[in-house]
Design an enzyme around this catalytic site. Structure first.
Site, PDB file in Angstrom:
ATOM      1  N   ALA A 134      -3.764   7.650  -5.230  1.00  0.00           N
ATOM      2  CA  ALA A 134      -2.378   7.166  -5.313  1.00  0.00           C
ATOM      3  C   ALA A 134      -2.461   5.676  -5.624  1.00  0.00           C
ATOM      4  CB  ALA A 134      -1.669   7.413  -3.998  1.00  0.00           C
TER       5      ALA A 134
ATOM      6  N   GLY B  66       0.831  -1.209   0.000  1.00  0.00           N
ATOM      7  CA  GLY B  66       0.000   0.000   0.000  1.00  0.00           C
ATOM      8  C   GLY B  66       0.856   1.245   0.000  1.00  0.00           C
ATOM      9  N   ASN B  67       0.256   2.378   0.271  1.00  0.00           N
ATOM     10  CA  ASN B  67       1.033   3.619   0.394  1.00  0.00           C
ATOM     11  C   ASN B  67       0.362   4.512   1.441  1.00  0.00           C
ATOM     12  OD1 ASN B  67      -0.872   5.522  -1.022  1.00  0.00           O
ATOM     13  ND2 ASN B  67      -0.525   4.058  -2.679  1.00  0.00           N
ATOM     14  N   HIS B  68       0.992   5.650   1.713  1.00  0.00           N
ATOM     15  CA  HIS B  68       0.540   6.474   2.842  1.00  0.00           C
ATOM     16  C   HIS B  68      -0.612   7.435   2.522  1.00  0.00           C
ATOM     17  CE1 HIS B  68       3.671   5.097   5.450  1.00  0.00           C
ATOM     18  NE2 HIS B  68       4.611   5.411   4.577  1.00  0.00           N
ATOM     19  N   SER B  69      -1.179   7.383   1.324  1.00  0.00           N
ATOM     20  CA  SER B  69      -2.239   8.337   0.982  1.00  0.00           C
ATOM     21  C   SER B  69      -3.420   8.225   1.964  1.00  0.00           C
ATOM     22  CB  SER B  69      -2.731   8.063  -0.443  1.00  0.00           C
ATOM     23  OG  SER B  69      -3.896   8.794  -0.684  1.00  0.00           O
TER      24      SER B  69
END
Ligand code: CTP
Length: 403
Positions: free
Chosen positions: A276, A208-211
């Site tokens: 994102a 995943g990512n931090h968005s």
């Protein structure tokens, strides 16, 4: 310009209340119907007689008026208004609004109001800066209330700093602006993507990512507030859209986001892709939790490309559809964003500035450049994400009206 607009003015206990008769006068001169509601504390700073004379209507402070024997229905008033402006909004009233306390008439109207609420805080510097006040303001903004930031200046305490209620002329301009913008996207179908995507590795792990999704959610909220019919394709996010009119399609993976967005885009007038999206996903997803093996200190995960949603929409885009993308670059921002703008056939790209305090995934503020199709670059300063959303909508609107 404001002819027929029904505006409720809520006055609370602050010295800045003495400026409100001027606001009432400005609104009346423009043809608005103005009903003033005030707390008892506000009456120490400005008289109901002045406000009743200027507004042409008796000032309301109580549900039941013992003098006239009249019942003032807070529900009816809440339904009557097109806009409720609380100015000055004291720290005490903001706290009660944020928690839903309704222990005076003004607050009961607040809870019943179906119309948007605008609030202009006025208080001393330290009260304004207190984390409790700041959190209350954030709560109200996230619920869709329109915040009129106080100016910096001399305060009643003799201190100098933030907390001084914005001048009546400025509040009046914000009210005018609100009515001008209110319906400017009426009839437009808009799709917005927001948040991260999660690409499963096995049943318990993902890439995943931090968005947080906040930027895209603010864009969706702004479109909804300005009359658009909004579909929000939202990756895993803890933030809620907070607008009943927004149709939220929750998705998890890039593939799900691709399917939902391409399907919705067919009938859309405008698409803003701020999500994102993962560029790669694991080629295979394990059926069971991947176990550590005592023999291996490393493991290899083979990743394959996900579909580029923005590029696909750029290829499918019809003459009358507008496509807006985002770009996140850590180097050569403008150059790379321009490349994305042209190679993906989009109408405008919002470039997120990176590597600066107050910008990025987990912040409530952002700093962007907007690059239009003709390579015009619009630069903006660091702002709360809801204001960045307004800037983006302004540019979209200008470009639609130019077509
Ligand atoms: N985007 C998309 N689908 C993807 C990847 C990105 O729709 N699979 C969209 C994003 O929502 C954003 C824009 O493409 O509007 C640009 O995303 P960004 O991550 O900046 O760039 P990429 O195109 O992924 O290229 P790179 O990672 O190489 O910079």
């Amino acid at each position: 310009m404001l002819t027929g607009k029904k505006i409720l003015i809520g006055i609370t206990g602050s010295i800045a209340a003495y400026k409100i008769p001027l606001l009432v006068r400005l609104l009346k001169k423009q043809g608005a119907e103005v009903q003033v509601v005030m707390t008892d504390a506000a009456k120490d700073f400005v008289t109901p007689l002045t406000l009743a004379t200027l507004s042409g209507l008796p000032v309301l402070s109580k549900g039941f008026d013992t003098e006239t024997g009249k019942w003032n229905s807070h529900v009816e008033l809440g339904l009557w208004a097109d806009l409720f402006v609380i100015a000055p909004a004291s720290a005490n009233t903001l706290a009660k609004m944020a928690t839903g306390i309704a222990d005076n008439y003004l607050l009961t109207v607040c809870l019943s109001a179906k119309c948007p609420i605008m609030f202009a805080p006025a208080m001393d510097l330290d009260m304004y800066k207190h984390p409790a006040t700041q959190e209350n303001i954030c709560t109200l903004i996230s619920r869709g209330c329109i915040f009129i930031a106080p100016a910096s200046g001399e305060l009643a305490s003799g201190l100098c700093g933030e907390g001084r209620m914005e001048e009546p002329q400025e509040i009046f301009n914000k009210i005018k602006d609100f009515f001008q913008k209110k319906q400017r996207f009426a009839g437009k179908k808009v799709v917005v993507t927001a948040g991260p995507t999660h690409e499963a590795i096995d049943p318990v792990r993902f890439i995943g990512n931090h968005s947080s999704g906040l930027m895209g959610i603010e864009i969706a909220r702004a479109f909804a507030d300005q009359g658009a019919d909004v579909t929000l394709v939202l990756g895993p996010s803890s933030i809620r859209a907070e607008r009943n009119s927004i149709q939220v399609i929750p998705v998890t993976s890039a593939e799900e986001m691709f399917n939902a967005t391409t399907a919705t885009f067919k009938n859309a007038d405008i698409a803003v892709l701020s999500a994102a999206v993962a560029d790669f996903r694991p080629e295979t997803v394990a059926d069971h939790k991947i176990k550590k093996s005592p023999d291996n200190d490393a493991m290899t995960l083979r990743l394959v490309k996900t579909e580029d949603i923005l590029k696909t929409l750029g290829q499918k885009k019809k003459e009358n559809q507008m496509l807006v993308g985002f770009a996140l670059e850590t180097e050569n921002g403008i150059e790379n964003a321009k490349k994305k703008l042209h190679s993906k056939n989009i109408d405008m790209i919002v470039l997120n500035t990176m590597n600066e305090a107050g910008v990025g995934f987990k912040t409530k503020t952002n700093k962007v450049n907007i690059i239009t199709k003709d390579d015009k670059i619009l630069e903006y300063g660091l702002k709360p994400k809801n204001e960045v959303a307004q800037d983006i909508l302004d540019v979209i609107y200008q470009s639609l009206t130019r077509q």
